[in-house]
Write a protein that holds these residues in place. Structure first.
Motif, PDB file in Angstrom:
ATOM      1  N   LEU A 163       1.327  -1.075  -0.497  1.00 46.74           N
ATOM      2  CA  LEU A 163      -0.485   0.204  -0.180  1.00 46.74           C
ATOM      3  C   LEU A 163       1.035   1.206   0.440  1.00 46.74           C
ATOM      4  CD1 LEU A 163      -2.537  -2.081   1.665  1.00 46.74           C
ATOM      5  CD2 LEU A 163      -3.376  -0.129   0.687  1.00 46.74           C
ATOM      6  N   GLY A 164       1.675   1.497   0.047  1.00 41.23           N
ATOM      7  CA  GLY A 164       3.227   2.005   0.198  1.00 41.23           C
ATOM      8  C   GLY A 164       3.148   2.697  -1.276  1.00 41.23           C
TER       9      GLY A 164
ATOM     10  N   PHE B 156      -7.439   6.744   1.390  1.00 40.39           N
ATOM     11  CA  PHE B 156      -5.813   7.083   2.796  1.00 40.39           C
ATOM     12  C   PHE B 156      -6.599   7.111   4.124  1.00 40.39           C
ATOM     13  CE2 PHE B 156      -3.326   5.154  -0.611  1.00 40.39           C
ATOM     14  CZ  PHE B 156      -2.694   3.544  -0.015  1.00 40.39           C
ATOM     15  N   GLU B 157      -7.417   8.159   3.708  1.00 42.43           N
ATOM     16  CA  GLU B 157      -7.909   9.334   4.839  1.00 42.43           C
ATOM     17  C   GLU B 157      -8.955   9.012   5.368  1.00 42.43           C
ATOM     18  OE1 GLU B 157      -6.797  13.147   3.314  1.00 42.43           O
ATOM     19  OE2 GLU B 157      -4.406  12.805   3.240  1.00 42.43           O
TER      20      GLU B 157
ATOM     21  N   TYR C 130     -12.796  -3.857   6.141  1.00 38.33           N
ATOM     22  CA  TYR C 130     -11.789  -5.134   5.567  1.00 38.33           C
ATOM     23  C   TYR C 130     -10.576  -3.824   4.909  1.00 38.33           C
ATOM     24  CZ  TYR C 130      -8.382  -7.505   3.397  1.00 38.33           C
ATOM     25  OH  TYR C 130      -6.779  -7.726   1.906  1.00 38.33           O
TER      26      TYR C 130
ATOM     27  N   ALA D  82      -9.195  -2.625   8.171  1.00 41.58           N
ATOM     28  CA  ALA D  82      -8.301  -3.715   8.594  1.00 41.58           C
ATOM     29  C   ALA D  82      -6.642  -3.551   7.740  1.00 41.58           C
ATOM     30  CB  ALA D  82      -8.607  -4.542   8.697  1.00 41.58           C
ATOM     31  N   LEU D  83      -6.617  -3.391   6.602  1.00 42.62           N
ATOM     32  CA  LEU D  83      -5.448  -3.938   5.629  1.00 42.62           C
ATOM     33  C   LEU D  83      -4.627  -2.408   5.917  1.00 42.62           C
ATOM     34  CD1 LEU D  83      -5.013  -5.440   3.854  1.00 42.62           C
ATOM     35  CD2 LEU D  83      -5.654  -3.262   2.171  1.00 42.62           C
ATOM     36  N   LEU D  84      -5.385  -1.231   6.003  1.00 43.58           N
ATOM     37  CA  LEU D  84      -4.687   0.290   5.769  1.00 43.58           C
ATOM     38  C   LEU D  84      -3.863  -0.426   7.659  1.00 43.58           C
ATOM     39  CD1 LEU D  84      -7.271   2.759   4.463  1.00 43.58           C
ATOM     40  CD2 LEU D  84      -4.135   1.851   4.078  1.00 43.58           C
TER      41      LEU D  84
ATOM     42  N   ALA E 207      -3.114  -2.800   9.672  1.00 44.52           N
ATOM     43  CA  ALA E 207      -1.857  -3.557   9.857  1.00 44.52           C
ATOM     44  C   ALA E 207      -0.851  -3.318   8.967  1.00 44.52           C
ATOM     45  CB  ALA E 207      -2.737  -4.833   8.775  1.00 44.52           C
ATOM     46  N   ILE E 208      -0.500  -2.767   8.203  1.00 46.05           N
ATOM     47  CA  ILE E 208       0.805  -1.937   7.323  1.00 46.05           C
ATOM     48  C   ILE E 208       2.021  -1.577   8.581  1.00 46.05           C
ATOM     49  CG2 ILE E 208       2.200  -1.053   6.015  1.00 46.05           C
ATOM     50  CD1 ILE E 208      -1.009  -0.911   4.460  1.00 46.05           C
ATOM     51  N   PRO E 209       2.834  -1.694   8.951  1.00 45.49           N
ATOM     52  CA  PRO E 209       3.885  -1.233   9.745  1.00 45.49           C
ATOM     53  C   PRO E 209       4.065  -0.235   8.690  1.00 45.49           C
ATOM     54  CG  PRO E 209       5.280  -3.145   9.687  1.00 45.49           C
ATOM     55  CD  PRO E 209       3.654  -3.424   8.351  1.00 45.49           C
ATOM     56  N   ILE E 210       4.214   1.169  10.050  1.00 41.88           N
ATOM     57  CA  ILE E 210       4.654   2.166   9.041  1.00 41.88           C
ATOM     58  C   ILE E 210       6.293   2.522  10.277  1.00 41.88           C
ATOM     59  CG2 ILE E 210       4.109   4.868  10.313  1.00 41.88           C
ATOM     60  CD1 ILE E 210       1.426   4.419  11.136  1.00 41.88           C
TER      61      ILE E 210
ATOM     62  N   ARG F 203      -4.201  -0.169  15.653  1.00 45.40           N
ATOM     63  CA  ARG F 203      -4.111  -1.951  14.803  1.00 45.40           C
ATOM     64  C   ARG F 203      -5.563  -2.639  15.142  1.00 45.40           C
ATOM     65  NH1 ARG F 203       0.933  -4.646  14.383  1.00 45.40           N
ATOM     66  NH2 ARG F 203       0.772  -2.513  12.282  1.00 45.40           N
TER      67      ARG F 203
END
Lengths: 336, 341, 306
Positions: free
Chosen positions: A216-217, A244-245, A251, A254-256, A258-261, A270
């Motif tokens: 997603l990045g 994104f905002e 889903y 949750a997907l967003l 879940a991504i480590p920043i 989370r």
């Protein structure tokens, strides 16, 4: 008014599952199950989702690399699925593809020059005498050293091979490029180079991208609009900023989350989803996400949700969830 | 307060030899410290030597490779000097490891229960009954539902995420003091990755283990690690406390890595990639390994390899910019720090 | 599992029927009337016709085939045209000799081949590996009748250690078994080596090592079981080849086995014996393959039961 370049209507791609004593078709993998969307000229539309969500299958179905089970794919107003083989071959000039593994998609016995001129020759892009000149031009455009035109793919690094793949796609002056996980296999430092290249080429040649990815990045960086898929269905579609905002589907949220920043000081809430993605053979009834959704209720188990746009969402932002309103108003909230 | 160091790697060098006997220095000068109970991230791109470093600690490198030099002090014992028998008694016992590919890291022909039991039997001498109890306990610990049925299953009956949980259960079987996780979530989808990272983090707190997290993903580093060693071309180029690394990266490679990463939480108009390509492991630059791609490289950088210098705050950086010998633009150091702040 | 075995057994029926058709037609397509041969060259036509009638050769071919199959199912292959004894009486003792020879040779091939292959794989590129692979290449390229003659020359004639001919006593068994088993051992050694090398490089072997297991345990418990599937396939195929190779070996060592019997009776146009002999070989071959398939299931739980 934006011009529609590609319009996909009710696309379905079912793969038969063979089994039993005589090897009959006993079931189907519903890899893509009735999806519709459109791509506007000059934009980048990304399709994201986890493995098995059908994002790559969608790209392959549009290109007819596998014949779709059902649906319509209009490219500049013409249904690609209705074309015969030779008409489709001609159309391939306008629709090019870049794959994840550039090495596997480049003929190891051909030099870069041969790889780049081959498609031009088939599509009769330029007179024979000018092919080499044009290949050199292409190499320069994608940032390869034109002196290496007579080298073989294995003499290049992963990032350079991906540039060759891009140059080959460009060689026939396509209108739409489908990039299937095109930067996934590359290291971060090289990935950034290729992403910047893709962006520059889009501006220079007025290209349209269908960008299939799981990162997603990367997607945020390159897209104008984004489709989120889950188990063969579109769960949300929106412009980048809205998605994104202001994500609406549980889903997507949750997907967003879940991504480590890459920022140790930024703490966030989370939503950790339980369990695994169910099998696309016999996917769950109703909303396909209900088995993992923290908000699921009875209706989710029985009724397939439609993509909807509501007042609090921007125009063109649609999500397929029965509970958008309640989640938005806070009536439904995650239990701590 | 001086923290207790559980693992101290000093100038580790691991080489491989190809068919013609040519030496490939996959790891060429790796040093780092891991305080007890903490997590150290080893981050780098493919070919940086991060996985070989991990395998070297347990001496699991392939037959055509060997540890060519350096020390690996685990609780003050040098692992490189142990006999084969002694290192075997540490593997899976004091130090255990999980790998990148959960799909292929379990033996397809044995049940998962049996595979976990092996470690319990050799290191703790448990019989079948004790083993069964412990296996159920372990599977519960890593969040596998109905462990009594699951332990009788074969790996192919489990999903990727479940298999990685089994790998973790197996690694935890003998209460290791150190867990080495080699890209444990790279092959998994993000939602499953989140589950596994959360599991490792919570287990670490619960069991008080030290962890080495090998990854290429700076996001994973930020979320799980206390300290970070950045690797490039077989060497550690920067060693930092994690917050410092993201706030104030010193090595130009670290800066480049952070700038080339597309992020999903903020908008960036144009990424700033590192120019050029990763150097071939068979043909490393003579001076600083990063010099050919470094925007600040001078004659000094190209000709002479900088040492990994320790600063007062415990951080380490392998770069001429931060030395007295620096012959380039004196402003670079300042500007470098401004770029990311 | 039972369902699987039953289904495989049912699938054997068409295979065996096919084999039967081929065997039957081959014999009937070969030139020369057996009745002529039995009756002698100058026999009067009446005698020949009489013999034809007695043997059923005057009936249409499909009818003959029907009778053949019907009787074969009851293990009745009729009487030999040559000796007039029931075919089964002639065949069984010979069959057991050949079967013994094949089984002993197989055991020899498996034990020697797998041991050599494992050593080779575990010590890849060592002198042991190189030696094993050279010997295997040698064993593979040598025709077995030649190997048999050489062994006989050395151990029986020059050294006088072992008897040159016959079958029955342990001393008599050694040379034929080595003769027949060597090429199989070579094939199995090569397959074991490559299969083991493939498995040894798998991720789960690294996992086993990281667990702290001993190399020996890793090799035999973790690697070998996974490496067995292609090895078992090769063993199954070898057994078929062995039955064929037995013919030559039996000739070299003057063993009265089935191979020798079939060759003799082909020359004599003794259809019933030849048909029965080939059919028995085919049935054994097919069943060995079934056993191989079943052993896959035990070795590899990943293959679906249905």
């Amino acid at each position: 008014m934006k011009k529609e370049l590609l319009k996909v209507n009710n696309l379905k791609q079912y793969f038969p599952v063979k089994g039993g004593f005589l090897g009959r078709t006993v079931n189907h993998v519903k890899a893509v199950d009735d999806i519709s969307f459109e791509i506007y000229e000059g934009e980048t539309l990304s399709v994201v989702g986890e493995s098995g969500c059908g994002k790559s299958t969608t790209g392959r179905a549009i290109l007819r690399l596998e014949e779709p089970t059902d649906g319509e794919v209009y490219f500049e107003g013409e249904d690609l699925l209705a074309l015969n083989k030779s008409q489709m071959r001609e159309k391939r000039k306008d629709l090019q593809v870049i794959f994840q593994d550039p090495y596997a998609s480049l003929n190891p016995r051909h030099t870069v020059g041969q790889i780049l001129t081959e498609a031009m020759q088939i599509q009769k892009i330029a007179p024979r005498s000018e092919l080499r000149k044009r290949a050199i031009e292409l190499m320069e455009i994608v940032g390869l050293n034109a002196e290496q035109i007579d080298r073989y793919p294995h003499e290049f690094s992963g990032g350079q091979r991906q540039r060759i793949g891009i140059a080959r796609a460009l060689s026939v002056d396509p209108k739409l490029i489908i990039a299937d996980e095109a930067v996934s296999a590359l290291d971060v430092s090289i990935q950034a180079q290729v992403l910047n290249l893709l962006k520059r080429l889009q501006r220079e040649f007025n290209l349209t991208y269908l960008f299939i990815a799981h990162d997603l990045g990367v997607v945020r960086h390159i897209s104008d609009r984004i489709i989120v898929m889950y188990l063969g269905k579109i769960v949300e579609i929106a412009d980048k900023k809205s998605l994104f905002e202001n994500p609406q589907h549980p889903y997507t949220k949750a997907l967003l989350s879940a991504i480590p920043i890459p920022d140790p000081e930024k703490k966030k809430e989370r939503i950790v989803l339980k369990g695994d993605v169910p099998s696309p053979i016999n996917p769950p009834q109703g909303c396909r996400f209900h088995t993992r959704c923290p908000f699921a209720t009875e209706i989710c188990r029985t009724k397939v949700p439609e993509l909807r746009n509501l007042d609090h969402m921007k125009e063109g932002h649609r999500a397929a969830c029965h509970h958008i309103e309640k989640i938005h108003s806070g009536e439904m909230a995650l239990q701590k | 307060m001086k923290e207790e160091i559980i693992l101290d790697v000093r100038d580790l060098r691991t080489s491989f030899f190809d068919d013609e006997g040519f030496e490939i220095k996959a790891v060429d000068g790796v040093s780092f410290e891991l305080p007890k109970g903490k997590t150290l991230g080893i981050v780098g791109e493919s070919g940086s030597g991060k996985s070989i470093t991990a395998l070297s600690i347990l001496r699991l490198i392939a037959k055509n490779g060997k540890i060519a030099g350096g020390e690996i002090l685990f609780n003050n014992r040098d692992l490189t000097k142990l006999s084969e028998k002694d290192i075997r008694s540490i593997r899976g016992n004091d130090i255990s490891m999980i790998f990148q590919e959960p799909m292929t890291s379990l033996n397809p022909v044995y049940t998962i229960g049996k595979q976990i039991y092996e470690a319990l039997k050799i290191h703790q001498g448990m019989d079948k009954e004790q083993g069964k109890k412990r296996i159920i306990e372990l599977l519960e610990l890593v969040g596998i539902p109905s462990p009594e049925q699951r332990m009788k299953q074969y790996p192919h009956e489990l999903s990727g995420g479940m298999r990685q949980r089994v790998m973790i259960a197996m690694a935890l079987a003998c209460n290791p003091k150190l867990l080495i996780a080699d890209e444990p979530t790279t092959a998994l989808d993000v939602t499953i990755q989140a589950q596994i990272l959360e599991l490792i983090n919570s287990l670490q707190e619960e069991l008080g283990m030290s962890v080495i997290m090998i990854t290429h993903d700076l996001g994973v580093v930020a979320e799980t690690c206390d300290y970070v060693a950045v690797m490039y071309g077989g060497q550690v180029v920067e060693y930092q406390e994690v917050k410092e690394l993201f706030k104030n990266p010193k090595h130009p490679y670290t800066v480049g890595l952070l700038n080339s990463m597309p992020r999903h939480d903020v908008d960036v108009d144009e990424l700033e990639p590192i120019k050029g390509n990763v150097p071939s492991i068979k043909n490393m630059p003579k001076g600083c390994r990063f010099a050919p791609r470094c925007p600040f490289a001078t004659e000094l950088c190209v000709t002479e390899l900088p040492k990994l210098d320790r600063k007062e705050d415990g951080s380490e950086v392998r770069c001429w910019i931060y030395s007295d010998k620096w012959d380039g633009d004196p402003e670079v150091k300042v500007r470098n720090e401004e770029r990311t702040s | 599992m039972l369902k699987f075995i039953i289904r495989r057994l049912l699938q054997l029926i068409p295979v065996l029927l096919g084999v039967t058709i081929i065997v039957f037609s081959l014999m009937h397509l070969t030139p020369g009337n057996p009745a002529h041969i039995i009756a002698g060259e100058n026999a009067p036509p009446e005698t020949v016709a009489q013999i034809e009638k007695r043997l059923g050769l005057d009936e249409p071919i499909p009818v003959q085939f029907y009778h053949f199959v019907k009787d074969a199912v009851m293990l009745d292959f009729g009487n030999s045209w040559r000796t007039s004894l029931p075919v089964t009486t002639e065949l069984w003792p010979r069959f057991w000799v050949t079967f013994e020879l094949a089984v002993y040779s197989m055991i020899f091939s498996i034990v020697v081949g797998m041991a050599a292959g494992i050593i080779s794989a575990v010590r890849q590129y060592s002198w042991a590996d190189v030696t094993v692979m050279l010997v295997a290449l040698f064993g593979l390229s040598m025709p077995n009748f030649w190997l048999g003659l050489m062994l006989m020359q050395w151990f029986s004639i020059n050294l006088g250690w072992l008897p040159p001919t016959g079958w029955g006593s342990p001393e008599q068994i050694i040379l034929p078994v080595i003769t027949l088993g060597t090429s199989g051992a070579a094939v199995i050694a090569r397959m074991t080596r490559s299969s083991m090398l493939d498995v040894i490089s798998q991720d789960y072997i690294r996992t086993a090592r990281a667990k702290g297991l001993k190399e020996r345990v890793i090799t035999y418990r973790h690697a070998l079981k996974n490496a067995l599937i292609p090895i078992v396939t090769v063993i199954g195929l070898q057994f078929g080849g062995l039955l064929a190779g037995a013919v030559l070996t039996e000739s070299v060592f003057a063993i009265n086995g089935m191979g020798k019997l079939i060759v003799d009776r082909i020359l004599a146009r003794d259809f019933p014996v030849v048909q029965a002999g080939i059919l028995v070989i085919a049935v054994v071959f097919v069943f060995i393959n079934l056993l191989v398939d079943i052993s896959y299931k035990f070795l590899n739980k990943r293959i679906d039961m249905d």
